[in-house]
Motif scaffolding. Structure first.
Motif, PDB file in Angstrom:
ATOM      1  N   VAL A 171       0.839  -1.206   0.000  1.00 21.32           N
ATOM      2  CA  VAL A 171       0.000   0.000   0.000  1.00 21.32           C
ATOM      3  C   VAL A 171       0.870   1.251   0.000  1.00 21.32           C
ATOM      4  N   THR A 172       1.911   1.239   0.840  1.00 19.22           N
ATOM      5  CA  THR A 172       2.814   2.389   0.923  1.00 19.22           C
ATOM      6  C   THR A 172       3.545   2.606  -0.395  1.00 19.22           C
ATOM      7  N   ARG A 173       3.942   1.521  -1.030  1.00 14.77           N
ATOM      8  CA  ARG A 173       4.673   1.628  -2.305  1.00 14.77           C
ATOM      9  C   ARG A 173       3.776   2.207  -3.397  1.00 14.77           C
ATOM     10  N   ILE A 174       2.494   1.772  -3.445  1.00 16.80           N
ATOM     11  CA  ILE A 174       1.559   2.304  -4.447  1.00 16.80           C
ATOM     12  C   ILE A 174       1.305   3.781  -4.193  1.00 16.80           C
ATOM     13  N   ALA A 175       1.129   4.137  -2.908  1.00 18.57           N
ATOM     14  CA  ALA A 175       0.900   5.541  -2.569  1.00 18.57           C
ATOM     15  C   ALA A 175       2.101   6.392  -2.965  1.00 18.57           C
ATOM     16  N   TYR A 176       3.297   5.843  -2.793  1.00 17.96           N
ATOM     17  CA  TYR A 176       4.509   6.584  -3.150  1.00 17.96           C
ATOM     18  C   TYR A 176       4.549   6.845  -4.648  1.00 17.96           C
ATOM     19  N   ARG A 177       4.158   5.848  -5.438  1.00 17.26           N
ATOM     20  CA  ARG A 177       4.138   6.018  -6.887  1.00 17.26           C
ATOM     21  C   ARG A 177       3.130   7.081  -7.324  1.00 17.26           C
ATOM     22  N   MET A 178       2.096   7.246  -6.525  1.00 21.35           N
ATOM     23  CA  MET A 178       1.060   8.221  -6.844  1.00 21.35           C
ATOM     24  C   MET A 178       1.377   9.588  -6.245  1.00 21.35           C
ATOM     25  N   GLY A 179       2.562   9.725  -5.702  1.00 27.08           N
ATOM     26  CA  GLY A 179       2.996  11.018  -5.194  1.00 27.08           C
ATOM     27  C   GLY A 179       2.680  11.260  -3.741  1.00 27.08           C
ATOM     28  N   ARG A 180       2.158  10.251  -3.078  1.00 28.79           N
ATOM     29  CA  ARG A 180       1.874  10.410  -1.650  1.00 28.79           C
ATOM     30  C   ARG A 180       2.897   9.605  -0.857  1.00 28.79           C
ATOM     31  N   GLY A 181       3.074  10.006   0.388  1.00 25.74           N
ATOM     32  CA  GLY A 181       4.057   9.320   1.201  1.00 25.74           C
ATOM     33  C   GLY A 181       5.450   9.867   0.977  1.00 25.74           C
ATOM     34  N   THR A 183       9.982   8.946   1.130  1.00 24.37           N
ATOM     35  CA  THR A 183      11.040   7.934   1.069  1.00 24.37           C
ATOM     36  C   THR A 183      11.307   7.327   2.442  1.00 24.37           C
ATOM     37  N   SER A 184      11.222   8.147   3.489  1.00 25.79           N
ATOM     38  CA  SER A 184      11.483   7.639   4.839  1.00 25.79           C
ATOM     39  C   SER A 184      10.459   6.582   5.233  1.00 25.79           C
ATOM     40  N   GLN A 185       9.206   6.736   4.792  1.00 26.03           N
ATOM     41  CA  GLN A 185       8.195   5.723   5.078  1.00 26.03           C
ATOM     42  C   GLN A 185       8.538   4.405   4.384  1.00 26.03           C
ATOM     43  N   ILE A 186       8.959   4.513   3.146  1.00 26.08           N
ATOM     44  CA  ILE A 186       9.345   3.316   2.399  1.00 26.08           C
ATOM     45  C   ILE A 186      10.515   2.618   3.093  1.00 26.08           C
ATOM     46  N   LEU A 187      11.518   3.425   3.463  1.00 28.62           N
ATOM     47  CA  LEU A 187      12.694   2.841   4.122  1.00 28.62           C
ATOM     48  C   LEU A 187      12.329   2.241   5.475  1.00 28.62           C
ATOM     49  N   GLY A 188      11.474   2.920   6.234  1.00 36.89           N
ATOM     50  CA  GLY A 188      11.050   2.402   7.529  1.00 36.89           C
ATOM     51  C   GLY A 188      10.325   1.078   7.394  1.00 36.89           C
ATOM     52  N   MET A 189       9.458   0.985   6.380  1.00 37.18           N
ATOM     53  CA  MET A 189       8.728  -0.260   6.143  1.00 37.18           C
ATOM     54  C   MET A 189       9.689  -1.384   5.770  1.00 37.18           C
ATOM     55  N   LYS A 190      10.668  -1.054   4.934  1.00 38.04           N
ATOM     56  CA  LYS A 190      11.646  -2.063   4.528  1.00 38.04           C
ATOM     57  C   LYS A 190      12.464  -2.549   5.731  1.00 38.04           C
ATOM     58  N   ASN A 191      12.868  -1.611   6.591  1.00 35.26           N
ATOM     59  CA  ASN A 191      13.664  -1.982   7.768  1.00 35.26           C
ATOM     60  C   ASN A 191      12.865  -2.890   8.706  1.00 35.26           C
TER      61      ASN A 191
END
Length: 221
Positions: A171-181, A183-191
């Motif tokens: 969900v976070t990755r799709i939101a990021y592609r759509m311009g929401r969210g 990089t820190s959220q993506i990295l936090g989720m990955k960690n």
């Protein structure tokens, strides 16, 4: 001109999930702490124990010696009357008063009875050690099964958490592609996912170690 959407970073691509638990493929009767499983694995551990086999061999050797000693006592007891078959008056008088050949036989019987008592005591001690070792093996089997079950429950919990993280991460990755969210959220989720995968790997190692120790106890050499 419409603004281009940000691309997902390379590190946001799905990471391969941890391997399935390999311990289930081990050849073992059961992997739970119920009474039947503990009894089955304990029986195999007892049958596979070199220490118990050596103790059993020593008990068997003592039983053979006891049989020989009892035969000698029986033989000596039955032949005592032959001491009276003599024409020597001195021997006759000695035997009548418990001396001579009669005394020798009585002493021989007494010594054999002492030896029998020693052998019986040694046998009883070996049997005590034997029962203690069986109880020790039963405890080892039970504790290993409890360890495996605890690790299995932890594995199931972490697997569930990982599935939830995967969904949240998508969900976070799709939101990021759509311009929401961000990089820190993506990295936090990955960690968070990486830490969960590491914990799963540690739990799988614990499970495999429990199974290896069980197999060492129950497998034939």
């Amino acid at each position: 001109m419409a603004a281009s959407q940000p691309k997902s970073p390379l590190w946001s691509n799905p990471i391969e999930k941890p391997k399935e638990n390999a311990v289930e493929n081990k050849e073992i009767l059961c992997l739970n702490s119920n009474e039947q499983c503990v009894e089955q694995l304990t029986e195999r551990a007892i049958a596979n124990s070199n220490k118990l086999q050596q103790t059993s061999d020593r008990i068997t050797a003592i039983e053979r010696r006891l049989a020989v000693t009892e035969d000698r006592i029986d033989y000596t007891s039955k032949k005592k009357w032959t001491n009276y078959i003599t024409t020597n008056p001195v021997d006759i008088i000695q035997n009548l008063f418990g001396g001579g050949g009669m005394q020798r036989d009585n002493l021989a019987i007494a010594n054999l009875e002492i030896r029998t008592a020693d052998l019986l005591a040694a046998k009883a001690e070996l049997e005590r050690q034997q029962e203690a070792e069986k109880l020790k093996l039963e405890d080892e089997v039970l504790n290993l099964l409890l360890d495996y079950e605890a690790a299995n429950r932890k594995h199931e919990l972490l697997t569930s958490q990982l599935e939830t993280l995967e969904q949240q991460r998508e969900v976070t990755r799709i939101a990021y592609r759509m311009g929401r969210g961000s990089t820190s959220q993506i990295l936090g989720m990955k960690n968070r996912r990486d830490r969960t995968v590491e914990q799963l790997t540690e739990v799988e190692i614990e499970q495999e170690e429990s199974v290896r120790e069980l197999l060492h106890l129950v497998e034939e050499n």
